[in-house]
Design a protein around this motif. Structure first.
Motif, mmCIF file in Angstrom:
data_model
loop_
_atom_site.group_PDB
_atom_site.id
_atom_site.type_symbol
_atom_site.label_atom_id
_atom_site.label_comp_id
_atom_site.label_asym_id
_atom_site.label_seq_id
_atom_site.Cartn_x
_atom_site.Cartn_y
_atom_site.Cartn_z
ATOM 1 N N ALA A 1 0.841 -1.199 0.000
ATOM 2 C CA ALA A 1 0.000 0.000 0.000
ATOM 3 C C ALA A 1 0.874 1.246 0.000
ATOM 4 N N VAL A 2 0.265 2.345 -0.409
ATOM 5 C CA VAL A 2 0.967 3.631 -0.480
ATOM 6 C C VAL A 2 0.402 4.550 0.608
ATOM 7 N N GLY A 3 1.297 5.232 1.311
ATOM 8 C CA GLY A 3 0.880 6.192 2.327
ATOM 9 C C GLY A 3 1.154 5.711 3.741
ATOM 10 N N GLU A 4 1.593 6.626 4.586
ATOM 11 C CA GLU A 4 1.891 6.285 5.969
ATOM 12 C C GLU A 4 0.615 5.927 6.734
ATOM 13 N N THR A 5 0.785 5.133 7.783
ATOM 14 C CA THR A 5 -0.327 4.775 8.650
ATOM 15 C C THR A 5 -0.617 5.931 9.597
ATOM 16 N N PRO A 6 -1.831 6.472 9.598
ATOM 17 C CA PRO A 6 -2.149 7.547 10.542
ATOM 18 C C PRO A 6 -2.074 7.045 11.986
ATOM 19 N N ASP A 7 -1.809 7.941 12.909
ATOM 20 C CA ASP A 7 -1.831 7.575 14.316
ATOM 21 C C ASP A 7 -3.226 7.092 14.704
ATOM 22 N N ASN A 8 -3.275 6.022 15.507
ATOM 23 C CA ASN A 8 -4.543 5.461 15.962
ATOM 24 C C ASN A 8 -5.498 5.200 14.798
#
Length: 298
Positions: free
Chosen positions: A196-203
């Motif tokens: 997947a593309v894109g960082e994992t958001p917090d929580n």
């Protein structure tokens, strides 16, 4: 037993730029015909397709029992405000209840029933523990689906599952028709990991359990997989069961019919594939979503 550590990342995901698909080298079936109820032919089919449908897996009495538990949990006022209860974003109705083995003795017994446990052990080739459990509700007219995704992508990125050595069980508690939001799968797609593309958001779990946005494949990726593998669907009467690989691409549409759909969902992970630190998130998800007690089920 509970442990946290690190491991080599064999499935990089949540990247800054699109990346090539990764061909999986790990099997979908780790056991053999001598290890459990599935025959050699059934195991070969599961290895090739990534899923197995078993009609009449539980009796009508069992369907009634688990359906009553589903109704009880959905209406339990003690669960209001509990993180284990997930509501629909638009309507506020119950979408899922997690960690049901700790909320229902009947569902805890189901996870330990030999007809369930022996199949799970045979597929993963070892003792197993429950990585995750939940009951899913898809009400008539307003039930919303789940966009295309690989569970393993999330479990790897956000929970720290090293490799796809886990199998999921979905037991239908209502009739699954082609038109009431039944689960769609791409046969054979479990052999392909889609970064997947894109960082994992917090929580991220606070939003993703209502509508997953991080970790979902692109339209181009879904199109490429569908062109290669095609799309099948889990349909069948209440009591039927779907065993499916943790990395298979699957999803479901909305339910605009008068016929509600609900199921019990359990994930059995190998004790030899215990979670480590998340591979693409700052911290692990809560344990009611990603269990970190790896004690084998008995």
């Amino acid at each position: 037993m509970t442990t946290t550590t690190t491991a080599e990342d064999l499935f990089p995901t949540r990247l800054a730029q699109p990346s090539d698909f990764i061909t999986r080298t790990q099997p979908a079936v780790w056991g053999s015909a001598g290890d459990g109820p599935f025959s050699a032919t059934e195991l070969e089919t599961h290895e090739r397709r990534g899923f197995t449908i078993l009609d009449d897996f539980i009796s009508s009495d069992d369907v009634a029992l688990y359906s009553s538990e589903l109704d009880r949990l959905a209406s339990d006022t003690a669960l209001q405000g509990d993180d284990r209860l997930i509501a629909e974003r638009a309507t506020g109705t119950v979408r899922s209840v997690f960690e049901v083995e700790k909320l229902s003795s009947a569902l805890d017994a189901l996870a330990r029933d030999p007809k369930v446990l022996d199949l799970a052990r045979q597929i993963v080739g070892s003792e197993v523990y429950l990585h995750q459990t939940r009951i899913n509700y898809m009400p008539s007219f307003t039930g919303t689906g789940f966009y295309w995704h690989s569970d393993f992508e999330t479990w790897h990125a956000e929970d720290g599952m090293p490799v796809p050595r886990a199998v999921s069980l979905s037991i239908a508690l209502t009739d699954n028709y082609p038109f009431n939001g039944g689960l769609m799968v791409m046969p054979g797609s479990h052999r392909t990991f889609v970064p997947a593309v894109g960082e994992t958001p917090d929580n991220n779990h606070e939003q993703s359990l209502q509508a997953q946005e991080a970790g979902v494949p692109s339209h181009a990726a879904i199109t490429a997989l569908a062109d290669q593998y095609g799309i099948d669907q889990f349909t069948g009467a209440a009591g039927s069961a779907l065993w499916f690989d943790s990395n298979i691409m699957h999803g479901s549409g909305n339910n605009i019919t008068p016929y509600a759909r609900s199921n019990v969902f359990m994930v059995f992970n190998s004790v030899e594939n215990a979670l480590v630190d998340p591979f693409a998130a700052k911290s692990p998800r809560p344990e009611h979503i990603a269990n970190r007690d790896f004690t084998p089920l008995v």
